[in-house]
Design an enzyme around this catalytic site. Structure first.
Site, PDB file in Angstrom:
ATOM      1  N   ARG A   1       0.832  -1.209   0.000  1.00 22.98           N
ATOM      2  CA  ARG A   1       0.000   0.000   0.000  1.00 22.98           C
ATOM      3  C   ARG A   1       0.865   1.258   0.000  1.00 22.98           C
ATOM      4  O   ARG A   1       0.584   2.206  -0.730  1.00 22.98           O
ATOM      5  CB  ARG A   1      -0.956   0.008   1.195  1.00 22.98           C
ATOM      6  CG  ARG A   1      -2.084  -1.000   1.049  1.00 22.98           C
ATOM      7  CD  ARG A   1      -3.032  -0.945   2.216  1.00 22.98           C
ATOM      8  NE  ARG A   1      -2.300  -1.177   3.459  1.00 22.98           N
ATOM      9  CZ  ARG A   1      -2.735  -0.830   4.659  1.00 22.98           C
ATOM     10  NH1 ARG A   1      -3.892  -0.230   4.813  1.00 22.98           N
ATOM     11  NH2 ARG A   1      -2.022  -1.096   5.731  1.00 22.98           N
TER      12      ARG A   1
ATOM     13  N   ASN B   1      -6.167  -2.701   1.661  1.00 24.77           N
ATOM     14  CA  ASN B   1      -6.087  -4.146   1.799  1.00 24.77           C
ATOM     15  C   ASN B   1      -7.508  -4.689   1.815  1.00 24.77           C
ATOM     16  O   ASN B   1      -8.360  -4.173   2.541  1.00 24.77           O
ATOM     17  CB  ASN B   1      -5.392  -4.538   3.104  1.00 24.77           C
ATOM     18  CG  ASN B   1      -3.886  -4.390   3.032  1.00 24.77           C
ATOM     19  OD1 ASN B   1      -3.300  -4.330   1.957  1.00 24.77           O
ATOM     20  ND2 ASN B   1      -3.243  -4.328   4.185  1.00 24.77           N
TER      21      ASN B   1
END
Length: 89
Positions: free
Chosen positions: A18, A36
């Site tokens: 990320r 996520n």
């Protein structure tokens, strides 16, 4: 302006995916988010001109050094006029 929804599977949680995506998106002036997913994948909504999205998709298909990307799926979606790119919990 084009928009893509990208779903990346593999070893992509706990490896900085990320943050890698966030840094890359901001460098390329892409708007949207990365998060996520509960199924272990990473989901990205990205908005930018077509040629930038093509390069972004290539980069996230590889990911950061500790990641192992197994599958990349994407589809064109409607833009949502994001004003920034964020990491969503």
């Amino acid at each position: 302006m084009q928009a893509l929804f990208i779903k990346i599977s593999g070893r992509v949680h706990g490896v900085g995916f990320r943050y890698f995506t966030y840094k890359l998106a901001n460098k390329m002036k892409i708007k949207g988010y990365v998060r996520n997913a509960e199924d272990g994948s990473v989901e990205i909504h990205a908005e930018a001109p077509e040629e930038i999205l093509v390069e972004f998709l290539k980069a996230v298909s590889i990911g950061p050094p500790m990641a192992t990307v197994i599958s990349v799926k994407y589809e064109r979606v409607a833009g949502q006029n994001f004003t920034s790119f964020d990491i969503v919990p």
